[in-house]
Design an enzyme around this catalytic site. Sequence first.
Site, short mmCIF file in Angstrom:
data_model
loop_
_atom_site.label_atom_id
_atom_site.label_comp_id
_atom_site.label_asym_id
_atom_site.label_seq_id
_atom_site.Cartn_x
_atom_site.Cartn_y
_atom_site.Cartn_z
N CYS A 106 0.82 -1.21 0.00
CA CYS A 106 0.00 0.00 0.00
C CYS A 106 0.85 1.26 0.00
CB CYS A 106 -0.94 0.00 1.19
SG CYS A 106 -0.11 -0.12 2.79
N HIS A 274 -1.79 1.64 7.13
CA HIS A 274 -2.20 1.48 5.73
C HIS A 274 -2.08 2.82 5.02
CE1 HIS A 274 -4.17 -0.29 2.33
NE2 HIS A 274 -5.26 0.46 2.42
N ASN A 294 -8.70 3.84 -2.14
CA ASN A 294 -7.99 2.71 -1.55
C ASN A 294 -7.34 1.88 -2.65
OD1 ASN A 294 -7.06 0.95 0.39
ND2 ASN A 294 -9.07 0.42 1.21
#
Length: 334
Positions: A106, A274, A294
């Site tokens: 990520c 994240h 995301n």
Amino acid sequence: MKAILLIALIALAMSKNVFLDQEAIIAEVNKAQKSWTAGHNRYFDGRTMEEIKALMGTLETPAELKLPLKDIEPLKDIPTEFFSATQWPKCESIKEVRDQSTCGSCWAFGAVEAMSDRICIVSNQTLQTRISAEDLLTCCGGACGSGCNGGYPSGAWNWFKRTGIVTGWLYNTTGNCQPYYFAPCDHHTTGRYQPCGASQPTPKCQQTCVNGANYHDDKWTADSVYSVPSNVEKIQTEIMTHGPVEAAFTVYNDFLTYKSGVYRHTSGAALGGHAIKIVGWGVENGTPYWLVANSWNEDWGDKGFFKILRGKNECGIEGEIVAGIPKLKSTLAQ
């Protein structure tokens, strides 16, 4: 003694195969509050909690890797809502959702997505360049962290400025230098993608291009990279002026079930850090929010996007924001 050892091994194996109980979380969250709605996300069907935690690939940044803090003078007339895709409608990458697949990458995805957006923006929306998550993930090494086992957003932007990153987009695409190694996936047997497995090892750095371009000539770099102050108006000013930014926050169990509304932590334990991309903001039913892209493909959340409470540093979302200004190449014919 052998019996005790066998029981211990079985218990250990079972502990590693604990699956996410989405239905229990959904019921608890939707009963406890009305700010956001929890629902079933098939992206996590069949994943163990160990596999899910492996996706939380943002590590705590060492002091020596932190970027200089940018001095930002907030704009005087900041609108109630702002969406980068509306402000820069010709920049296709702003609207896209990528998939980090079976890798804790990520930190790389949040970076290259914002870099791609900002190249388009600084070119007056003439370039549709995609910066490669694969090249960043595999070639940055210790300066960025541990590849699929997690990394530092600030390290990613440092690498962009110091070394440069080639072009690249989704798995199995050929128009750029280095597409992503891992295919999109989910655990729903009738879903759009193939089933996911456990987190995979980081692929090897390959200094070649699938499209025949010269690897070193294909690289894009930055004029400057920096961190953005943890101040709402300054973050908004940065986004309005230069485009989406990369941010990091703490993910809790309940976030995995997000479907709509303005997320705020309601239930469950922390799973890890994240990284994502903030693309704008607004107000929903009186609640201010950040709009975020995301990297869990379009099957998760609201077509891959989510909203999160703005102005309260919810889950640390406003505490570690990084960005930079891409350097345009001598020609726009890229």
